[in-house]
Design a protein around this motif. Structure first.
Motif, PDB file in Angstrom:
ATOM      1  N   ALA A   1      11.730   1.883   3.703  1.00  0.00           N
ATOM      2  CA  ALA A   1      11.122   1.000   2.703  1.00  0.00           C
ATOM      3  C   ALA A   1      12.122  -0.003   2.161  1.00  0.00           C
ATOM      4  CB  ALA A   1      10.528   1.827   1.560  1.00  0.00           C
ATOM      5  N   ALA A   2      13.380   0.397   2.061  1.00  0.00           N
ATOM      6  CA  ALA A   2      14.401  -0.507   1.534  1.00  0.00           C
ATOM      7  C   ALA A   2      14.569  -1.747   2.401  1.00  0.00           C
ATOM      8  CB  ALA A   2      15.737   0.233   1.408  1.00  0.00           C
ATOM      9  N   ASP A   3      14.330  -1.636   3.722  1.00  0.00           N
ATOM     10  CA  ASP A   3      14.430  -2.802   4.592  1.00  0.00           C
ATOM     11  C   ASP A   3      13.358  -3.831   4.246  1.00  0.00           C
ATOM     12  OD1 ASP A   3      16.512  -1.567   5.913  1.00  0.00           O
ATOM     13  OD2 ASP A   3      15.269  -0.838   7.560  1.00  0.00           O
ATOM     14  N   VAL A   4      12.151  -3.350   3.998  1.00  0.00           N
ATOM     15  CA  VAL A   4      11.064  -4.257   3.614  1.00  0.00           C
ATOM     16  C   VAL A   4      11.380  -4.917   2.277  1.00  0.00           C
ATOM     17  CG1 VAL A   4       8.611  -4.427   3.058  1.00  0.00           C
ATOM     18  CG2 VAL A   4       9.376  -2.911   4.898  1.00  0.00           C
ATOM     19  N   LEU A   5      11.839  -4.131   1.321  1.00  0.00           N
ATOM     20  CA  LEU A   5      12.142  -4.673  -0.003  1.00  0.00           C
ATOM     21  C   LEU A   5      13.293  -5.677   0.062  1.00  0.00           C
ATOM     22  CD1 LEU A   5      11.773  -1.457  -2.188  1.00  0.00           C
ATOM     23  CD2 LEU A   5      10.150  -3.345  -1.943  1.00  0.00           C
ATOM     24  N   ALA A   6      14.239  -5.456   0.975  1.00  0.00           N
ATOM     25  CA  ALA A   6      15.339  -6.410   1.125  1.00  0.00           C
ATOM     26  C   ALA A   6      14.836  -7.753   1.633  1.00  0.00           C
ATOM     27  CB  ALA A   6      16.391  -5.839   2.082  1.00  0.00           C
ATOM     28  N   ILE A   7      13.866  -7.717   2.551  1.00  0.00           N
ATOM     29  CA  ILE A   7      13.278  -8.964   3.057  1.00  0.00           C
ATOM     30  C   ILE A   7      12.527  -9.683   1.937  1.00  0.00           C
ATOM     31  CG2 ILE A   7      11.563  -9.924   4.643  1.00  0.00           C
ATOM     32  CD1 ILE A   7      12.341  -7.660   6.597  1.00  0.00           C
TER      33      ILE A   7
ATOM     34  N   LYS B   1      17.909  -7.903   8.677  1.00  0.00           N
ATOM     35  CA  LYS B   1      16.914  -6.888   9.022  1.00  0.00           C
ATOM     36  C   LYS B   1      16.125  -7.340  10.253  1.00  0.00           C
ATOM     37  CE  LYS B   1      18.127  -4.599   5.385  1.00  0.00           C
ATOM     38  NZ  LYS B   1      18.968  -3.380   5.528  1.00  0.00           N
ATOM     39  N   PRO B   2      16.255  -6.646  11.384  1.00  0.00           N
ATOM     40  CA  PRO B   2      15.512  -7.041  12.584  1.00  0.00           C
ATOM     41  C   PRO B   2      14.005  -6.961  12.352  1.00  0.00           C
ATOM     42  CG  PRO B   2      17.255  -5.465  13.109  1.00  0.00           C
ATOM     43  CD  PRO B   2      17.131  -5.489  11.616  1.00  0.00           C
ATOM     44  N   ILE B   3      13.295  -7.952  12.888  1.00  0.00           N
ATOM     45  CA  ILE B   3      11.846  -7.978  12.765  1.00  0.00           C
ATOM     46  C   ILE B   3      11.276  -8.685  13.984  1.00  0.00           C
ATOM     47  CG2 ILE B   3      11.826 -10.134  11.432  1.00  0.00           C
ATOM     48  CD1 ILE B   3       9.456  -8.982   9.821  1.00  0.00           C
ATOM     49  N   ARG B   4      10.186  -8.168  14.519  1.00  0.00           N
ATOM     50  CA  ARG B   4       9.543  -8.799  15.675  1.00  0.00           C
ATOM     51  C   ARG B   4       8.724  -9.989  15.198  1.00  0.00           C
ATOM     52  NH1 ARG B   4       5.555  -5.746  19.955  1.00  0.00           N
ATOM     53  NH2 ARG B   4       7.495  -4.648  20.473  1.00  0.00           N
TER      54      ARG B   4
ATOM     55  N   GLY C   1       0.811  -1.203   0.000  1.00  0.00           N
ATOM     56  CA  GLY C   1       0.000   0.000   0.000  1.00  0.00           C
ATOM     57  C   GLY C   1       0.843   1.251   0.000  1.00  0.00           C
ATOM     58  N   THR C   2       0.599   2.114   0.973  1.00  0.00           N
ATOM     59  CA  THR C   2       1.243   3.424   1.025  1.00  0.00           C
ATOM     60  C   THR C   2       2.756   3.317   0.906  1.00  0.00           C
ATOM     61  OG1 THR C   2      -0.526   4.210   2.472  1.00  0.00           O
ATOM     62  CG2 THR C   2       1.490   5.526   2.402  1.00  0.00           C
ATOM     63  N   GLY C   3       3.323   4.014  -0.073  1.00  0.00           N
ATOM     64  CA  GLY C   3       4.763   4.093  -0.224  1.00  0.00           C
ATOM     65  C   GLY C   3       5.404   2.964  -0.987  1.00  0.00           C
ATOM     66  N   PHE C   4       4.644   1.922  -1.306  1.00  0.00           N
ATOM     67  CA  PHE C   4       5.202   0.766  -2.007  1.00  0.00           C
ATOM     68  C   PHE C   4       4.467   0.584  -3.330  1.00  0.00           C
ATOM     69  CE2 PHE C   4       6.278   0.051   2.401  1.00  0.00           C
ATOM     70  CZ  PHE C   4       7.581  -0.422   2.335  1.00  0.00           C
ATOM     71  N   TYR C   5       4.885   1.342  -4.318  1.00  0.00           N
ATOM     72  CA  TYR C   5       4.238   1.298  -5.623  1.00  0.00           C
ATOM     73  C   TYR C   5       5.127   0.642  -6.676  1.00  0.00           C
ATOM     74  CZ  TYR C   5       1.706   4.840  -2.999  1.00  0.00           C
ATOM     75  OH  TYR C   5       1.021   5.507  -2.010  1.00  0.00           O
ATOM     76  N   ASP C   6       6.358   0.296  -6.282  1.00  0.00           N
ATOM     77  CA  ASP C   6       7.327  -0.304  -7.188  1.00  0.00           C
ATOM     78  C   ASP C   6       8.190  -1.244  -6.365  1.00  0.00           C
ATOM     79  OD1 ASP C   6       9.291  -0.998  -8.968  1.00  0.00           O
ATOM     80  OD2 ASP C   6       9.858   1.045  -9.497  1.00  0.00           O
ATOM     81  N   LEU C   7       8.260  -2.519  -6.771  1.00  0.00           N
ATOM     82  CA  LEU C   7       9.034  -3.490  -6.010  1.00  0.00           C
ATOM     83  C   LEU C   7      10.515  -3.468  -6.362  1.00  0.00           C
ATOM     84  CD1 LEU C   7       6.608  -6.550  -6.020  1.00  0.00           C
ATOM     85  CD2 LEU C   7       6.967  -4.856  -4.220  1.00  0.00           C
ATOM     86  N   GLY C   8      10.887  -2.738  -7.375  1.00  0.00           N
ATOM     87  CA  GLY C   8      12.294  -2.623  -7.714  1.00  0.00           C
ATOM     88  C   GLY C   8      12.832  -3.810  -8.505  1.00  0.00           C
ATOM     89  N   GLY C   9      12.791  -5.002  -7.913  1.00  0.00           N
ATOM     90  CA  GLY C   9      13.379  -6.173  -8.559  1.00  0.00           C
ATOM     91  C   GLY C   9      12.503  -6.841  -9.588  1.00  0.00           C
TER      92      GLY C   9
ATOM     93  N   LEU D   1       5.276  -2.340   8.748  1.00  0.00           N
ATOM     94  CA  LEU D   1       6.312  -1.321   8.919  1.00  0.00           C
ATOM     95  C   LEU D   1       5.728  -0.166   9.724  1.00  0.00           C
ATOM     96  CD1 LEU D   1       8.976   0.199   8.339  1.00  0.00           C
ATOM     97  CD2 LEU D   1       7.983   0.904   6.146  1.00  0.00           C
ATOM     98  N   VAL D   2       6.293   0.085  10.897  1.00  0.00           N
ATOM     99  CA  VAL D   2       5.844   1.190  11.734  1.00  0.00           C
ATOM    100  C   VAL D   2       6.397   2.500  11.170  1.00  0.00           C
ATOM    101  CG1 VAL D   2       5.967   2.226  14.039  1.00  0.00           C
ATOM    102  CG2 VAL D   2       5.703  -0.253  13.790  1.00  0.00           C
ATOM    103  N   VAL D   3       5.515   3.484  10.966  1.00  0.00           N
ATOM    104  CA  VAL D   3       5.960   4.763  10.405  1.00  0.00           C
ATOM    105  C   VAL D   3       5.679   5.948  11.321  1.00  0.00           C
ATOM    106  CG1 VAL D   3       5.843   4.014   7.998  1.00  0.00           C
ATOM    107  CG2 VAL D   3       3.806   5.017   9.084  1.00  0.00           C
TER     108      VAL D   3
END
Length: 260
Positions: free
Chosen positions: A235-241, A151-154, A11-19, A207-209
């Motif tokens: 956002a790059a952390d999410v995309l890396a995961i 990337k740390p994640i709970r 959703g918000t902020g993620f309109y292109d996955l890059g890869g 992702l907490v913003v």
């Protein structure tokens, strides 16, 4: 045997996955309306990407056609869906930029179509079990991908879904916290339960913003500038995961059901 595509919803902020490569945009017509998707490959793995809010963030959260979106993914052969949710922190120990792999939710919405089985379909009324709304095996994939990507994640978190598009009041956030919620958002439900009804394995990264209303020492209002600044940084952390998860899946042969 061809591997089924992986569904990714953001959703918000993620309109292109890059890869994502070799992409084509497509409109999928379902019994519940049209859904716009992007099909492509990522590390050679087929992927169907869907952005909830459409081009230019033109669709508010309470008007997203969640039924058409999930039905379209299922009709395209998707079996597993990884979602990304941008959220506010209810747990005061969470900070902007923190990540959670969700394991439960609270539905505080009021006016959304919440089921495929509204009594008008041949199946009639269906009561769906939601003991494990976020698929354990797919959650494990996300956690392992985050570890591999550094990337740390709970591990675990309760998502409180509000109607939107306004932000929540302090009283609403206090109520959600009393009920055990960790983060607040506007799009996670009914997406997760519709995926269950459609027989899809579904898991989500939060992702907490921003701190939710009344959380922490700040008395400043929540602004999109604040949210966008965190998105730009995190956002790059999410995309890396996601990249690591897809890469791991791509190493398996076409005869494999999944790496889990």
């Amino acid at each position: 045997m061809t591997r089924p595509p992986l569904g990714i919803i953001a959703g918000t902020g993620f309109y292109d996955l890059g890869g994502l490569e070799d992409t084509t945009d497509e409109t999928v017509t379902t019994a519940f309306g049209d859904a716009k998707v992007t099909r492509g490959t990522w590390h050679g793995l087929p992927v169907v990407f869907l952005t909830r809010h459409g081009a230019g963030h033109s669709v508010p959260p309470h008007l997203v056609n969640y039924r058409a979106n999930i039905r379209a993914l299922a009709d395209l052969g998707v079996r597993d869906v990884v979602a990304v949710n941008v959220t506010g922190s209810i747990d005061p120990e969470l900070s902007p930029g923190d990540l959670l792999c969700l394991d439960d939710f609270l539905d505080l919405t009021r006016q959304r179509p919440v089921t495929f089985f509204d009594g008008t379909t041949p199946e009639g009324v269906v009561h769906t079990d939601v003991l494990e709304p976020y698929h354990p095996a797919l959650r494990t994939e996300i956690l392992e991908a985050a570890s591999a990507a550094g990337k740390p994640i709970r591990d675990g978190g309760v998502y409180a879904c509000f109607e939107g598009p306004r932000f929540e009041t302090r009283a609403e956030i206090r109520l959600a916290r009393l009920a055990g919620a960790d983060v607040a958002g506007m799009t996670g439900v009914p997406e997760v339960t519709l995926a269950l009804e459609a027989g899809l394995r579904y898991a989500a990264v939060s992702l907490v913003v921003n701190p939710a209303s009344g959380v922490g020492p700040t008395t400043e209002p929540i602004t999109m500038d604040e949210i966008n600044a965190v998105l730009q940084a995190s956002a790059a952390d999410v995309l890396a995961i996601l990249d690591e998860l897809v890469h791991t899946r791509a190493t398996f042969t076409d005869s494999d059901e999944s790496p889990s």
